[in-house]
Structure formats: structure tokens, C-alpha cells
Design an enzyme around this catalytic site. Structure first.
Site, mmCIF file in Angstrom:
data_model
loop_
_atom_site.group_PDB
_atom_site.id
_atom_site.type_symbol
_atom_site.label_atom_id
_atom_site.label_comp_id
_atom_site.label_asym_id
_atom_site.label_seq_id
_atom_site.Cartn_x
_atom_site.Cartn_y
_atom_site.Cartn_z
ATOM 1 N N SER A 199 -3.648 -14.974 -8.371
ATOM 2 C CA SER A 199 -4.785 -14.101 -7.983
ATOM 3 C C SER A 199 -5.417 -13.995 -9.114
ATOM 4 O O SER A 199 -5.341 -14.776 -10.162
ATOM 5 C CB SER A 199 -3.940 -12.638 -8.033
ATOM 6 O OG SER A 199 -3.462 -12.288 -9.438
ATOM 7 N N LYS A 200 -6.684 -13.341 -9.181
ATOM 8 C CA LYS A 200 -7.500 -13.070 -10.370
ATOM 9 C C LYS A 200 -6.999 -12.834 -11.578
ATOM 10 O O LYS A 200 -7.359 -13.506 -12.569
ATOM 11 C CB LYS A 200 -8.510 -11.841 -9.904
ATOM 12 C CG LYS A 200 -9.459 -12.342 -8.829
ATOM 13 C CD LYS A 200 -10.835 -12.201 -9.279
ATOM 14 C CE LYS A 200 -11.951 -13.114 -8.463
ATOM 15 N NZ LYS A 200 -12.098 -12.592 -7.248
ATOM 16 N N ARG A 201 -5.801 -12.366 -11.753
ATOM 17 C CA ARG A 201 -5.185 -12.099 -12.794
ATOM 18 C C ARG A 201 -5.041 -13.359 -13.720
ATOM 19 O O ARG A 201 -4.771 -13.591 -14.946
ATOM 20 C CB ARG A 201 -3.938 -11.408 -12.733
ATOM 21 C CG ARG A 201 -3.984 -9.877 -13.018
ATOM 22 C CD ARG A 201 -2.490 -9.406 -12.670
ATOM 23 N NE ARG A 201 -1.814 -9.651 -11.652
ATOM 24 C CZ ARG A 201 -0.589 -10.422 -12.061
ATOM 25 N NH1 ARG A 201 -0.081 -10.414 -13.058
ATOM 26 N NH2 ARG A 201 0.001 -10.846 -10.643
ATOM 27 N N GLY A 246 -6.625 -16.013 -13.695
ATOM 28 C CA GLY A 246 -7.973 -16.814 -14.134
ATOM 29 C C GLY A 246 -8.697 -16.977 -12.614
ATOM 30 O O GLY A 246 -8.677 -16.179 -11.701
#
Ligand code: GLU
Length: 484
Positions: A253-255, A257
Site C-alpha cells: 500500500s501507499k505506506r 512508498g
């Protein structure tokens, strides 16, 4: 002939995991000589946007994945955009068949009714199964409701099959008990087909032979198989790819990167590197080789080497791989790729050089680059600005013998009217010899005094590129500086 499809929904920017799905379909097509279809699944009108569809094309262009059939390309199974297929009545036609054959029925339950049923199932700790209240309506009641304004959906009557075997090209057969599958929506209350329904109609009518997609779709597969059977179509072979996890083993996920493909492009990754890297997320060759160009991947890729276990997205490895690909570029190709990433300071430095020297400068620092914008950290050595150079040199300490080395070098090199790398090397060699063959004793002070940096790319290349005029100016300055 085999036919595969990549069927993204344009509800967000192209996700790196979705690109992996596209790539595996594409590699399958290359390896098994299949037709690669691009189908845009845009039935979610609220979330689908034309700019997201454009973003999908942008990602595909960058990855050089070229569809054989698709919305732009056309083909004999079109249209390839689901909203256009709705307009053509393609889903309605098949739906009428299911309704006539009593395999599907109208449901007039409101969201409130259904929520109450769901809540009851939750209270009783049972899986939710629709009560089939509307299946029991008589024809008059149905006709009345259809003539009214009441909102309606069409639901599929899930057959009571106790054991439905889903065969998967990647993993073992999965046995589903259909009595645990609730009747599901085929046509939504907004008049659009549901995902499970439209995907089956399209896969069937587009004669897709192999469906390659993420493991998150396994739970949809029994529903889709049941629909294939109900419609009398032959189902494709399903292949579910392992999930891609971040390094902490949670879903990517966005976490972790960037997740949008276009972000990788703007961060300075090469598409060849990403292509190679993604191919190894779920597939592996028979040996430990990691660098594969596109052509060898097309011949080596095979479905029987797709892993069942989750793949981990290791950014450090991707960066390493990107560096390998950067180093394999030709001088002109590297220069072309790097130029859009040059910042103002770098552009100012390079503005002092000719076009061909700029390429040489960029090429000379390639070993230091993992990402294309890293270039900006390595151009200072080539800065011809006399001011920044002299300031830096004034800050360094030199021993007497170092000063001597520098002055000797300046004198010898300026005897040449043309500064070539051979002349620089030859001069260096002479000075090294004069200093008992100790390279370190010579290279270090020359670098400091003539470039103003303690570290940097190959000194012979830099001195050559700086050229006679710069070197002569610097030599006069050093003569003066060292004479006090
Ligand atoms: N449009 C679906 C998605 O983006 C495709 C799923 C499938 O491949 O069946 O998840």
C-alpha cells in the site's frame, strides 16, 4: 489460439500490482503466442474517470505493453469498454436469457431490508445468505412491481451444488460449497451490470481462454464459474497470481512508498528495470539469474513456475536493478534518459559544455546512479565556475610535497595545446613515476587542487572535459596560491 485479457477498472491511477497482472498476461501472450486483449471495466460510473483510463494507457506505453485488441486498437470482439457494451445491450441480452430460463430473478428488497438480513446473520454468527424473499413472488406481484417505481436488481439463483471444484493453473483445486454462496446481483439498481456478471459475459464473448489475475479474485471465481455454466459457455482456465506484499509482509500500500506506476517513472526508474523486477514478483526462472531483458523473459516465462506464495516488493532490490539497467545504457541513451531529471544547478554546470561533452560527463558518472535524478549529486566535479572552485580550494590544506605535485602536473599538462585523455593519463603517469610510483600521493592532491573536490568520478575524464582554458585559469590561480 489462446486469448488473455488485462481488464483494469479506471477507478484510480494504475497500481503497481495491477501492472504486474498486465505484465504476466503480456508475458503469457508472448510465451504461448496468445492474443492480448485490453478491456476497460468502467461500469462503476461514480468512481471511473477518463483521466484514470489515460493513466492506464500512459503506464502501458511506458512499459511498452501493446495490446492486440482494445478500446483504441479495436478488434472483432469489441467494443472493449464496458460502458459501451452496456449501450449495445450486450449484458441485457444475456440477462434476458437467464431470466427466461429462470436462472435469475428480480429482487425488490431495499438496502434497508438487506441490511436487516445481514445484521440478523451477524447476530446468529452465520454467513449471510439472502432469504430469497423475492424468488417466491408470484408473476402478478412481479409484474406489478416492475410497472411501479420500486427500485429493483436482478439476482442470480445460486444452484445448490455442494461441491464446485475450481481448477487453478497456479494452485491446487479449490472445492467450494455453493450452499454457502448467497444469490448475488447481476444487474444493479442503477441499471449497470455487476462486476461478476459483466466479467463473465465479456470473458465468454471475447473467447478468453486464460484468466490471469490477482489472488484476491479467488473468492469471485466460483460465482463466475456458476455463471459460465448457467449461460452455457465454456469457462476459461483461471490462474491466480500470488499477492504482492510490502517488506513488513502486509499488503502493498501507499505506506510502502509509491504505488502508482507513473510515480516510478517520475522517480527516475527505467521501465526495463521495473519490467524485469515485476516479472520476478511471482515468477522465477530455473536458476538464480535476476537480470533478464524483455526478449529473454518472453521465452523463459512459463506458467508452471508461478509461485503460490506471496511475493515481497523489495524496493532496495528494485533500486539495485535500476542501477544495473542504467549502467547498461549507451552514452547517448543514458544522456537522453537523464536530461529530464537535471535540476537547475546541474543545468547551469552543463551549460558550459558542448552537447557531446554533456553526454560524456553524464556517462562518466553512471556507476553512481541508482535512480536517474541521482545525477544531480555528481556533477559538481564538472563545475567550471572559477569562483566556486577557488573558494573550495582555499579551504583545503596542502603539504609542501602536494603543492609540488600539483604545480608539476599543471606545468606538464599545459605544454599540450590539446587536452585529451591520453595526454592527461600520460602526464599523470610521469608525475606518479616521479613520486616513487605512489598513485595516491598524486591523484588526491591533483583532484583537490584542480577540481576542488575530495571525491568524484574518474579524474582523467574530468580534467579532460574541463579543457585547456579552465585548466590554465586554475593553474595560474594555484601558482599564486601556492607561492605565498
Ligand atoms: N476489473 C477487475 C479489477 O480491476 C478485473 C478483475 C478480473 O481480472 O477479473 O480488479
Amino acid at each position: 489460439m489462446k486469448r488473455v485479457r488485462f481488464a483494469p477498472s479506471p477507478t484510480g491511477n494504475l497500481h503497481i500490482g495491477t501492472l504486474r497482472t498486465a505484465l504476466f498476461n503480456w508475458l503469457f501472450a508472448k510465451r504461448y503466442n496468445a492474443t492480448y486483449v485490453l478491456r476497460i471495466e468502467d461500469t462503476d460510473k461514480a468512481r471511473s474517470k477518463p483521466e484514470y483510463e489515460d493513466n492506464i494507457y500512459e503506464g502501458m506505453d511506458w512499459m511498452e505493453i501493446v495490446e492486440d485488441e482494445g478500446p483504441k486498437k479495436g478488434g472483432k470482439f469489441g467494443p472493449y469498454r464496458q460502458t459501451e457494451r452496456i449501450v449495445e445491450g450486450i449484458y441485457q441480452k444475456q440477462l434476458n436469457r437467464l431470466l427466461e430460463e429462470k436462472k435469475a430473478y428480480y429482487c425488490f428488497c431495499t438496502d434497508k431490508d438487506l441490511d436487516a438480513e445481514r445484521e440478523e446473520a451477524k447476530q446468529k454468527n452465520r454467513p449471510y445468505i439472502y432469504s430469497r424473499k423475492c424468488l417466491r413472488l408470484n408473476p402478478d406481484e412481479i409484474a406489478d412491481k416492475l410497472n411501479s417505481e420500486i427500485s429493483r436488481t436482478v439476482k442470480f439463483e445460486v444452484p445448490d451444488t455442494k461441491s464446485l471444484i475450481v481448477s487453478d493453473g497456479v494452485r491446487d483445486d479449490i472445492d467450494f460449497d455453493c450452499s454457502l454462496i448467497s444469490d448475488f446481483v447481476l444487474l444493479k439498481s442503477d441499471g449497470n451490470p455487476s462486476y461478476n456478471y459483466s466479467v463473465v459475459v465479456d470473458d465468454a464473448l471475447m473467447e478468453i481462454t486464460d484468466v490471469i489475475r490477482g489472488e484476491d479474485h479467488i473468492s469471485n471465481t466460483p460465482k463466475q464459474l456458476l455463471l459460465f455454466k448457467a449461460l452455457g459457455f465454456t469457462p476459461p482456465q483461471y490462474h491466480h497470481l500470488p499477492m504482492i506484499l510490502g517488506q513488513d509482509k502486509s499488503k502493498l500500500s501507499k505506506r510502502h512508498g509509491a504505488t502508482a506506476v507513473t510515480d516510478y517513472e517520475s522517480q527516475g526508474y527505467l521501465s526495463d528495470a521495473l519490467y524485469n523486477f515485476l516479472a520476478l514478483l511471482g515468477w522465477s526462472p530455473t536458476d538464480t539469474t535476476e537480470i533478464f531483458d524483455r526478449a529473454s523473459l518472453s521465452t523463459l516465462f512459463s506458467m508452471d513456475r508461478i509461485s503460490k506464495s506471496n511475493a515481497v516488493f523489495d524496493v532496495t532490490k528494485l533500486k539495485w536493478m535500476n542501477g544495473q539497467y542504467i549502467r547498461s545504457l549507451s552514452e547517448s541513451a543514458l544522456s537522453e534518459k537523464v536530461k529530464p531529471f537535471l535540476d537547475d544547478a546541474s543545468n547551469a554546470i552543463l551549460a558550459e559544455y558542448s552537447e557531446s561533452d554533456v553526454s560524456k560527463i553524464i556517462y562518466s558518472v553512471r556507476d553512481n546512479l541508482a535512480l536517474l535524478p541521482d545525477i544531480n549529486g555528481y556533477l559538481e566535479s564538472f563545475n567550471t565556475s572559477f569562483e566556486s572552485f577557488s573558494e573550495k580550494v582555499k579551504g583545503f590544506q596542502f603539504t609542501d610535497s602536494e603543492r609540488q605535485v600539483v604545480l608539476d602536473f599543471c606545468k606538464n599538462i599545459l605544454e599540450y595545446s590539446d587536452i585529451t585523455s591520453e595526454n592527461v593519463s600520460k602526464t599523470m603517469d610521469i608525475i606518479v613515476e616521479k613520486n616513487d610510483g605512489k598513485k595516491g600521493k598524486v591523484f588526491k592532491p591533483i583532484r583537490k587542487a584542480l577540481i576542488g573536490l575530495e571525491r568524484g568520478p574518474n579524474i582523467v575524464e574530468i580534467l579532460t572535459l574541463l579543457g585547456r582554458e579552465n585548466l590554465s585559469k586554475r593553474a595560474s590561480f594555484l601558482n599564486e596560491l601556492f607561492s605565498v
